[in-house]
Design a protein around this motif. Sequence first.
Motif: not given
Length: 431
Positions: A329-350
Amino acid sequence: MRNWLKISLLLCTFGFFRELRPSEPYVSEYLAGDYGNLTSEQIYQDVYPFGTYAVLAQLVIVFLITDLVRYKPVIVLSALAGIVLFSLLLWTGTVHMLQVAQLFFGFFMAAEVAYYTYMYAKVDKEQYQIVTGHTRAAILSGKFLGGLLAQILVSTNSMNFRELHYISLTTQLISLAVSLLLPGVPRSLYFFAASEKNPVQEPGGEVQTPKFSVTNASRLLWFHLVTSYSNPVVLQWSLWWALATCGQVQVISYIQFLWKEIAPGNQSLYNGGVEALATLLGALGAILAGLLNSNKRRSAYMLGISISSAVLGALLIYAARTQEIWVVYVNYVLFCAVFFFIITVAGAVVAGNLVEDSFGLIFGINTLVGLLLQTVLTIVVVEPVGFGLGPRDQYVVYGSYFLILAGVYIIGIVFVKLCGRRERSNEVSLT
């Protein structure tokens, strides 16, 4: 109240109820119990892949039809698809009918493009940023409250997994009613676009509806495609965006089976709270990433998100190997937090390197590529025609996928840096 604010309020209300689906965190538990006592293998091998293929098959068609019919009809149809989907989940009980339900799920998910592009065709450019914030907040609020409500109802024994689906059906009925109140759109980005030969403002000041034109649409589509993907920055970051999206969609699609296998008694009862927390932290990660000026230090941020991808891979592999459900459970929550941070960065650059009005098209294509790769991953990892792996082995593969993605991009960054230094040293020696 100003007109754009009314539209934003209606659209946000639609998005909120569309995403308020408390049955979703427990859908695997429901299918394996009250629905028809299906086995986990039947669900993730015979049913869920249909949803992946249905989204992929309908995404391109839905995108073009959305622009052709000018958004609102697709939004209404997506609400109807949600109603049919939950009706089938409630009142059928066979694998075959579940596969039919996945076809409606495919349209329901593919039609998200209409929700996100409607506002850009309906409101002025000056309100784009604030309306985007409103609609994103509505989506996240619906997901968060859906997970929280599900957890409260399950933990207090107020409702069983089947009864949660009645709430989801009700919210889809409400979203249908709201969608019918949305005003029509006189123009679209491509088929009904305004042009110099087809102005939208007549000399008398009256607004003229743009005329349908396949020629103009084809010309504009081709211009946006060539201009965007001939830009090396857009191409590099779009490729990463598509590859990362492929892995993330696969992770969230099958995570309930991993929870079920590891949970005591093979029944995971805290899915709702975990999904709510994951949504909340994911939203905070996206907000934090939105405050960064990613476009100015692209190479540094690419290195950062590549390292973060390696962290995601490690979290998934650890989750697949542990015996403790709380660790997963904890790893999944951390996965989502980190993923949405980095995918937003990538989306902003594009987005920062695109020509005007091409945002929806490019991200639609990037999503299509991501889903195409996810389809290949599903066939190889999940389907019986491939390796047909169990949940634990699947997540070892997904974790390795993110590690490989990180490794490839880190090696690429180092290679580019070394080449750049060699070129500069050669220039200095020549002078």
